[in-house]
Design an enzyme around this catalytic site. Sequence first.
Site, PDB file in Angstrom:
ATOM      1  N   GLY A  77     -19.297 -49.171  -9.220  1.00  0.00           N
ATOM      2  CA  GLY A  77     -18.751 -49.220 -10.566  1.00  0.00           C
ATOM      3  C   GLY A  77     -19.654 -49.911 -11.566  1.00  0.00           C
ATOM      4  N   THR A  78     -20.925 -50.050 -11.237  1.00  0.00           N
ATOM      5  CA  THR A  78     -21.877 -50.741 -12.118  1.00  0.00           C
ATOM      6  C   THR A  78     -21.981 -50.069 -13.476  1.00  0.00           C
ATOM      7  OG1 THR A  78     -23.175 -50.955 -10.066  1.00  0.00           O
ATOM      8  CG2 THR A  78     -24.125 -51.857 -12.082  1.00  0.00           C
ATOM      9  N   HIS A 149     -27.764 -56.131  -8.961  1.00  0.00           N
ATOM     10  CA  HIS A 149     -27.129 -56.046  -7.640  1.00  0.00           C
ATOM     11  C   HIS A 149     -27.500 -57.256  -6.783  1.00  0.00           C
ATOM     12  CE1 HIS A 149     -26.110 -52.061  -8.839  1.00  0.00           C
ATOM     13  NE2 HIS A 149     -27.334 -51.590  -8.757  1.00  0.00           N
TER      14      HIS A 149
END
Length: 340
Positions: A77-78, A149
Amino acid sequence: MSSGGGDGKPGVTFSVIPETLESPYKDLFPAFENKGLVRAEPGGFVCHQNFAENCHKIYNMKVRTDDVWIRTFPRSGTTWTSELAWLIMNDCDFEGAAKVGLPIRSPNLDANYINHWDKFAAEGSFNTMDIITIDQIEKMPSPRVLKCHLPFYLLPPNLLDTAKVIYVARNPKDAIVSLFYFHKLVNLCTYTGDLEQFVDFFLENKVLWTPYFGTVLDAWGKRSHPNLLILFYEDMKKDIRAQIKRISTFLNKPVTEEQIEKLVDHVRVDKFAKNESVNYAKEIKAGVGKDDPTNTFVRKGQTGDWKNHFSPEVNRKIDAWIEKNLEGTGLKFVTELKDQ
């Protein structure tokens, strides 16, 4: 390859993962050119050697009080969340969002270092026009909406006490499937094997950005911090309006009901997949990925798609891995949704 704490570098040491230099790994991941991947200890974060050589640039970034940092494990969902956060922080400027691609508006800090971008650019392999360097990010006007991330220990030590951080967690089964397709799509980390082999490499922490639970539990343990908002991908799928309101409240940026409805419509999967400002179609056509209509950057966005991919044996293996890692944490994942 050492990065000792106290000298402006994260207190970790990077070492090459021996198995990534050997067959079958080196044959299945040709993009790494038989040089393998490295692992940071303590913490175990797996990355390209180029990141290890440049991690201090991110660690030493100057965090601003009006920054918003989106953190996720990849394919969780970045893009979805960073687009919403950028729009909320910029008074729902949909026209501005359409004119400038998300990689420019909300750059990914570690994207530069998943491989050697400069090398590929010199060869003319692909156009790197939408890759923002750390130096350029430092000069961006406020408010910045940045994403990465990386676990907290590889980020600026004052991040959480200075800026707003949103962490998005997705159930690991769907995250694995989506990361597999990402490796099939993106030339920087090409994988030529099958899903079952990929799952083994993933669970053994021999894939970029693993260990999965390293970043998720890292954030989960800090969930009571007032500057950290933890969202779940599955909650966003189930009720995106409610999550938009949570993001708005957390960022102290009120949105009207009309704006909420526009945001909901803007991030519908079918529209998102066709939106060239966020779908990386331009970058893929320039050579960053394989131009394959069956495997696009914005895929299905479903919860439970793993059921179409895992054999019973593989699923049992993953269930055991999840149970072992979640024991005593209080963290639970939704792996299926009836209506989405």
